[in-house]
Design an enzyme around this catalytic site. Sequence first.
Site, short mmCIF file in Angstrom:
data_model
loop_
_atom_site.label_atom_id
_atom_site.label_comp_id
_atom_site.label_asym_id
_atom_site.label_seq_id
_atom_site.Cartn_x
_atom_site.Cartn_y
_atom_site.Cartn_z
N ASN A 212 0.84 -1.19 0.15
CA ASN A 212 0.13 -0.09 0.02
C ASN A 212 0.90 1.33 0.29
O ASN A 212 2.19 1.27 -0.08
CB ASN A 212 -0.83 -0.03 1.18
N LYS A 341 -13.88 0.96 14.93
CA LYS A 341 -12.51 0.14 14.96
C LYS A 341 -12.17 -0.07 16.29
O LYS A 341 -11.35 -0.83 16.99
CB LYS A 341 -11.52 0.53 13.99
O1 C5P Z 1 -8.60 -2.23 9.91
P1 C5P Z 1 -7.69 -1.04 9.72
O2 C5P Z 1 -6.53 -1.68 8.89
O3 C5P Z 1 -8.23 0.03 9.06
O4 C5P Z 1 -7.12 -0.73 11.05
C1 C5P Z 1 -6.00 0.27 11.35
C2 C5P Z 1 -5.37 -0.04 12.73
O5 C5P Z 1 -5.18 -1.48 12.66
C3 C5P Z 1 -3.96 0.44 12.50
O6 C5P Z 1 -3.46 0.80 13.77
C4 C5P Z 1 -3.13 -0.71 12.06
O7 C5P Z 1 -1.87 -0.51 12.44
C5 C5P Z 1 -3.78 -1.89 12.57
N1 C5P Z 1 -3.78 -3.21 11.75
C6 C5P Z 1 -3.23 -4.15 12.41
N2 C5P Z 1 -3.13 -5.39 11.59
C7 C5P Z 1 -3.83 -5.58 10.38
C8 C5P Z 1 -4.56 -4.59 10.05
C9 C5P Z 1 -4.55 -3.34 10.74
O8 C5P Z 1 -2.44 -3.92 13.46
N3 C5P Z 1 -3.72 -6.92 9.94
#
Ligand code: C5P
Length: 403
Positions: A212, A341
């Site tokens: 990304n 979240k």
């Molecule tokens: O669900 P999303 O990716 O938007 O959530 C963001 C938060 O979750 C961020 O703090 C990101 O570092 C963490 N995250 C994580 N492991 C994942 C996906 C997101 O720790 N697989």
Amino acid sequence: MTQTSWFQNKHIVLGVTGGIACYKACELARELGRRGAIVQVVMTEAATAFVSALTFQALTGREVKISMLDPKAEAGMGHIELARWADLILVAPCTANTMAQLAQGKAPDLLTTLWTAAACEKAIAPAMNQQMWKHPETQANLERLHGKAQIIGPDSGVQACGDVGSGRMSEALDIADTLEKTLHRGPLAGTHVVITAGPTHEPIDPVRYLANRSSGKMGFALAEAANRLGATVTLIAGPVHLETPAGVSRIDVETASDMHASVHSVLDGVDLFIGAAAVCDMRPAAVSDQKLKKSKDDLSQIALVENPDIIQSVATCSNRPTLVIGFAAETESVLEHARQKLTAKSLDAIIANCVSGGEIFGQDDTQVTVVYSDHDQTIAAGTKSEVSQEILTTLSQLLSKRI
Ligand code: C5P
């Protein structure tokens, strides 16, 4: 964990006032710089009669500030900004006259004005003739400064004027060592902060991967700010091209699974965990041993599987850090999604920012809102470094209530 100097990355205003001990302030400026401090020298007019501003400029790499009413200086970093910038104001040498002004709240010049305007750590290294040091008014001023500033020295011995007694400015090394030992180490002193940063790369074949747009700048800025505020910092970074902030321990990882394993390997005794990484939510189910061939392989079928949610696993594990803070980069209904979240991942707070149009990714500036379960706090827009400092100052207050 490498032991770093308290001075590492600290902003120090070194106030130099007019006495023969000014020559020792040159050595002091160098010593603070050697320990990693960013040193801004502010001289009184009288000090410039002993050592030239150019000497300090050469030693610190920063233009020396002298006058309060210099429009050029005020157009750059003005006196109030400088007072806010400083982590420590150290006046060395500090003459009897300056001591009197500081003790009595007088502010006739730039240095004394800064002192009055700043809420940071303060210290003085007095230097004067032994008779002046003994004078009851000087001693009364010293009393007034106790508790408001650290007093270092003076030493005893033969003075420049030939007198023998107390009043010599302490040696540069001793001043730096004394400050190193006694200064508070910031609001995150004694805490261990773990931060994830950057993207993850999920291999498809030996040359291709899913990823990304994350640059890692925010996570790195947070790591630098946490170190500045006194924390021991472990930064777990996905593939990025950024220098490790001074004093920070860095673990490089590539995939979400690597990041998950690294995070859990350092989690014992962690006080604050910040998940700033843009972790790939999914990865190819199988990594091809050979480079996929457009003619041979069915490219419409790269099966994906879900990656572990790292932050959720941190927030729900048996050795959960005291605070677990996430990031929510959203393109719409930012606060609403962030709140969802926060609950879904069992976080203490989530830092929400709008990434519609991709305008935050890779930029130096940002604008965020810290969302807690019962209130939101909007942080003033600024550089990622400034915003990080604000976020961590706020989190340190919350942490001190929980520890
Ligand atoms: O669900 P999303 O990716 O938007 O959530 C963001 C938060 O979750 C961020 O703090 C990101 O570092 C963490 N995250 C994580 N492991 C994942 C996906 C997101 O720790 N697989």
